[in-house]
Design an enzyme around this catalytic site. Structure first.
Site, PDB file in Angstrom:
ATOM      1  N   CYS A  39       0.690   7.647  -0.778  1.00 33.68           N
ATOM      2  CA  CYS A  39       0.080   8.094  -2.029  1.00 33.68           C
ATOM      3  C   CYS A  39      -0.412   9.534  -1.949  1.00 33.68           C
ATOM      4  CB  CYS A  39      -1.082   7.174  -2.405  1.00 33.68           C
ATOM      5  SG  CYS A  39      -2.431   7.253  -1.214  1.00 33.68           S
ATOM      6  N   CYS A 112      -5.763   1.612   0.761  1.00 26.37           N
ATOM      7  CA  CYS A 112      -6.941   2.451   0.489  1.00 26.37           C
ATOM      8  C   CYS A 112      -8.026   2.151   1.522  1.00 26.37           C
ATOM      9  CB  CYS A 112      -7.467   2.195  -0.913  1.00 26.37           C
ATOM     10  SG  CYS A 112      -6.206   2.199  -2.196  1.00 26.37           S
TER      11      CYS A 112
HETATM   12 FE1  FES Z   1      -3.907   5.821  -1.895  1.00 26.19          FE
HETATM   13 FE2  FES Z   1      -5.980   4.480  -2.858  1.00 26.19          FE
HETATM   14  S1  FES Z   1      -4.065   4.838  -3.851  1.00 26.19           S
HETATM   15  S2  FES Z   1      -5.876   5.656  -1.062  1.00 26.19           S
END
Ligand code: FES
Length: 167
Positions: A39, A112
């Site tokens: 991400c 996360c």
């Molecule tokens: Fe990557 Fe939460 S979406 S750390």
């Protein structure tokens, strides 16, 4: 389909409305950082130790999160949870355990918590490198990673640790 943790959004909102221990710690004994190749989010964590009953324990910890709200909420909770723990005790905590007060994280948010786990572990054991593959091009001047890494090394040596895909 029934949500496993219907209160999650509210708990995250509460945690990030008043995040604990956010920001750089100038007097830290250790600092670690981790970035997610999935991400692009990053978490950095500073840790200060103290002696208590003859043991070295975590006095306090702070964080910066360049990431989603879940990562910020978990980091905030984690910096409170690890106070008073030894390095080994804190190192053993998984992302899900650090996120315990939020309840179980859904599959797409598990990384996360793992990002916070990785930042904490890289601060506690800075020699652990799981995957040195760069998140973004090291030659890309002005990227978030460049500014992140250079500001980290400006104060203390920091080891960037990148989570493996699927971890
Ligand atoms: Fe990557 Fe939460 S979406 S750390």
């Amino acid at each position: 389909m029934k949500m496993q943790n219907p209160d999650l959004q509210q708990k995250i909102a509460e945690a990030i409305a008043n995040p604990k221990n956010m920001g750089e710690m100038a007097s830290a004994d250790a600092v670690g950082a981790v970035g997610s190749p999935n991400c692009g989010d990053m978490v950095r964590m500073w840790v200060k130790f103290k002696e208590e009953n003859g043991k070295k324990v975590i006095d306090r910890a702070t964080f910066q999160a360049f990431g989603c709200e879940t990562a910020i909420a978990v980091a905030s909770l984690a910096t409170e949870m690890i106070k008073g723990k030894t390095v080994d005790e804190a190192f053993a905590l998984s992302g899900q355990e650090l996120a315990r007060d939020l309840g179980p994280l859904p599959p797409m948010k598990i990384h996360c918590g793992e990002l916070v786990e990785g930042a904490l572990r890289s601060a506690l054991r800075p020699t652990v490198v799981s995957n040195p593959k760069p998140l973004v091009s090291q030659t890309g001047a002005g990227t978030l990673l460049d500014s992140f890494a250079s500001s980290a090394t400006a104060t203390k040596p920091v080891k960037m640790v990148f989570l493996k895909e699927g971890e």
